[in-house]
Motif scaffolding. Structure first.
Motif, PDB file in Angstrom:
ATOM      1  N   TYR A 153       0.903  -1.235   0.402  1.00 56.04           N
ATOM      2  CA  TYR A 153      -0.095   0.121   0.087  1.00 56.04           C
ATOM      3  C   TYR A 153       0.937   1.180   0.018  1.00 56.04           C
ATOM      4  O   TYR A 153       2.158   1.162   0.708  1.00 56.04           O
ATOM      5  N   ALA A 154       0.560   2.263  -0.499  1.00 55.07           N
ATOM      6  CA  ALA A 154       1.396   3.853  -0.648  1.00 55.07           C
ATOM      7  C   ALA A 154       1.015   4.005   0.658  1.00 55.07           C
ATOM      8  O   ALA A 154      -0.492   4.473   1.039  1.00 55.07           O
ATOM      9  N   ILE A 155       2.306   4.668   1.573  1.00 54.75           N
ATOM     10  CA  ILE A 155       1.475   4.912   2.687  1.00 54.75           C
ATOM     11  C   ILE A 155       2.741   6.436   2.852  1.00 54.75           C
ATOM     12  O   ILE A 155       4.033   6.328   2.769  1.00 54.75           O
ATOM     13  N   SER A 156       1.673   7.608   2.888  1.00 50.33           N
ATOM     14  CA  SER A 156       2.237   8.985   3.104  1.00 50.33           C
ATOM     15  C   SER A 156       2.526   9.255   4.740  1.00 50.33           C
ATOM     16  O   SER A 156       1.319   9.354   5.529  1.00 50.33           O
ATOM     17  N   HIS A 157       2.942  10.539   5.549  1.00 52.45           N
ATOM     18  CA  HIS A 157       3.537  10.668   6.319  1.00 52.45           C
ATOM     19  C   HIS A 157       4.124  12.273   6.085  1.00 52.45           C
ATOM     20  O   HIS A 157       5.006  12.788   6.203  1.00 52.45           O
ATOM     21  N   PHE A 158       3.162  13.236   6.733  1.00 57.20           N
ATOM     22  CA  PHE A 158       3.610  14.248   6.438  1.00 57.20           C
ATOM     23  C   PHE A 158       2.978  16.008   7.047  1.00 57.20           C
ATOM     24  O   PHE A 158       1.615  15.118   7.724  1.00 57.20           O
ATOM     25  N   GLU A 159       3.677  17.095   7.298  1.00 57.90           N
ATOM     26  CA  GLU A 159       3.296  17.962   8.609  1.00 57.90           C
ATOM     27  C   GLU A 159       2.106  18.669   7.223  1.00 57.90           C
ATOM     28  O   GLU A 159       2.167  18.738   6.289  1.00 57.90           O
ATOM     29  N   VAL A 160       0.865  18.859   8.029  1.00 61.57           N
ATOM     30  CA  VAL A 160      -0.227  20.305   7.312  1.00 61.57           C
ATOM     31  C   VAL A 160      -0.356  21.166   7.818  1.00 61.57           C
ATOM     32  O   VAL A 160       0.248  21.489   9.532  1.00 61.57           O
ATOM     33  N   GLU A 161      -0.719  22.433   7.528  1.00 61.07           N
ATOM     34  CA  GLU A 161      -0.696  23.797   8.434  1.00 61.07           C
ATOM     35  C   GLU A 161      -1.926  23.254   8.967  1.00 61.07           C
ATOM     36  O   GLU A 161      -3.438  23.269   8.752  1.00 61.07           O
ATOM     37  N   PRO A 162      -1.623  23.892  10.154  1.00 66.74           N
ATOM     38  CA  PRO A 162      -2.987  23.886  11.135  1.00 66.74           C
ATOM     39  C   PRO A 162      -3.654  24.926  10.814  1.00 66.74           C
ATOM     40  O   PRO A 162      -3.696  26.476  10.787  1.00 66.74           O
ATOM     41  N   ASP A 163      -5.075  25.144  10.707  1.00 63.89           N
ATOM     42  CA  ASP A 163      -6.271  26.173  10.667  1.00 63.89           C
ATOM     43  C   ASP A 163      -5.998  26.554  12.224  1.00 63.89           C
ATOM     44  O   ASP A 163      -6.213  28.173  12.111  1.00 63.89           O
ATOM     45  N   ASN A 164      -5.807  26.304  13.213  1.00 64.52           N
ATOM     46  CA  ASN A 164      -6.230  26.812  14.861  1.00 64.52           C
ATOM     47  C   ASN A 164      -5.413  26.550  15.374  1.00 64.52           C
ATOM     48  O   ASN A 164      -4.511  25.022  15.472  1.00 64.52           O
ATOM     49  N   PRO A 165      -4.385  26.805  16.531  1.00 69.00           N
ATOM     50  CA  PRO A 165      -3.673  26.142  17.295  1.00 69.00           C
ATOM     51  C   PRO A 165      -3.457  24.921  18.197  1.00 69.00           C
ATOM     52  O   PRO A 165      -2.721  24.191  18.326  1.00 69.00           O
ATOM     53  N   ASP A 166      -5.214  24.791  18.197  1.00 67.69           N
ATOM     54  CA  ASP A 166      -5.739  23.302  18.923  1.00 67.69           C
ATOM     55  C   ASP A 166      -5.969  22.532  17.722  1.00 67.69           C
ATOM     56  O   ASP A 166      -5.408  21.035  17.802  1.00 67.69           O
ATOM     57  N   SER A 167      -5.530  22.489  16.353  1.00 69.64           N
ATOM     58  CA  SER A 167      -5.725  21.950  15.276  1.00 69.64           C
ATOM     59  C   SER A 167      -4.518  20.690  15.138  1.00 69.64           C
ATOM     60  O   SER A 167      -3.337  20.857  15.863  1.00 69.64           O
ATOM     61  N   LEU A 168      -4.486  20.053  15.003  1.00 70.41           N
ATOM     62  CA  LEU A 168      -3.738  18.357  14.782  1.00 70.41           C
ATOM     63  C   LEU A 168      -2.767  18.678  13.331  1.00 70.41           C
ATOM     64  O   LEU A 168      -2.929  19.536  12.804  1.00 70.41           O
TER      65      LEU A 168
END
Length: 296
Positions: free
Chosen positions: A31-46
């Protein structure tokens, strides 16, 4: 065949641990698996996401297997899934794969070719059926080890065992301007590595063969090697310590990875027992890369 995209979002401390668990759990499934950082919408987001692309008819089974990996430390894990078309899922996966810089090397997809820094050795690799896009700690660790050894000497007879996508062989061929022999036990990886060598315009320098360990006529004819790189797994590396070390020229360099930090001491012991000296030991994302020298 339609695909399903499984999305796992969670806080940074647990993201790398879960990614390693998923890679190990689904290693044989492709399976294709990717792992990367995302821009948080607010300080409490993952802050991190892990995406897995699976055939739609296997979705329920894979979700059950993921649930079986969940620990108490992952209480904040958010798991969702959606159906995607055959063409869309590959592009979506590649969007999450950011370029990787390791020493002079810059590993990127076609969509980030314009980002190659001046003076860097660019290696274009797309996510696909073979292991090695540069994003895993073992591959990036090997690139850093290559940077370390290439600053200290030159190499002429070079072997990349367990080449996967061909990333390391391509990086070496570009940096050293020397022929590289590469091998893999998986026929799909052999095909992919040859295609990537062509893509990176070094097909004339890289010879890829299907081989189990050191057992191939091309390996026997070319040995002994000035440089061997083997990014596979700790178990096979320990089992083949004598074979691998025996194909290294006097004063030659050996780079090993695919080794969990907890396994590193045993791998070191296996190679020291066959007369090699440890030069460098580095850890990245829970994985150790070892650099040895064959004693003159």
């Amino acid at each position: 065949m339609n695909q399903s995209r499984i999305m796992l979002r969670l806080d940074t401390p647990e993201a790398s641990d879960l990614f390693l668990l998923l890679e190990a759990a689904f290693e044989e499934d492709g399976y294709a698996i990717s792992h990367f950082e995302v821009e948080p919408d607010n300080p409490d987001s993952l802050e991190w996401t892990i995406d897995i692309y699976v055939p739609k008819e296997e979705l329920t089974e894979v979700l059950d297997r993921i649930e079986g990996l969940r620990t108490n430390d992952m209480s904040g894990l958010k798991l969702t899934h959606e159906d995607v078309g055959d063409e869309d899922w590959v592009a979506m996966s590649l969007e999450g794969l950011r370029p990787v810089a390791a020493g002079r090397f810059f590993v990127h997809g076609a969509h980030d070719k314009a980002l190659i820094p001046a003076g860097a050795v660019g290696v274009e690799i797309e996510a696909g059926q073979a292991f090695g896009t540069g994003h895993h700690g073992t591959t990036a660790g090997c690139l850093e080890a290559l940077e370390y050894v290439l600053r200290r000497r030159s190499f002429e007879r070079i072997f990349d065992m367990g080449t996967g996508t061909g990333l390391l062989a391509i990086a070496i061929a570009k940096a050293c301007h020397q022929p590289v022999l590469a091998s893999d036990i998986d026929v799909v990886s052999v095909v992919v590595a040859r295609e990537n060598a062509q893509l990176n315009q070094v097909a004339n320098r890289i010879h890829v063969v299907e081989a189990n360990g050191m057992h191939h006529a091309a390996i026997r004819i070319t040995a002994p090697f000035d440089l061997i790189v083997a990014n596979i797994l700790a178990g096979p590396l320990m089992t083949m310590a004598g074979e691998i070390g025996g194909q290294l020229a006097a004063g030659g360099t050996l780079i090993l990875s695919g080794i969990l930090d907890a396994q590193a001491n045993r791998v070191v012991a296996a190679y020291v027992a066959h007369g090699l000296a440890l030069q460098r030991r580095a850890s990245r994302e829970g994985w150790t890369t070892l650099t040895f020298c064959a004693v003159l």
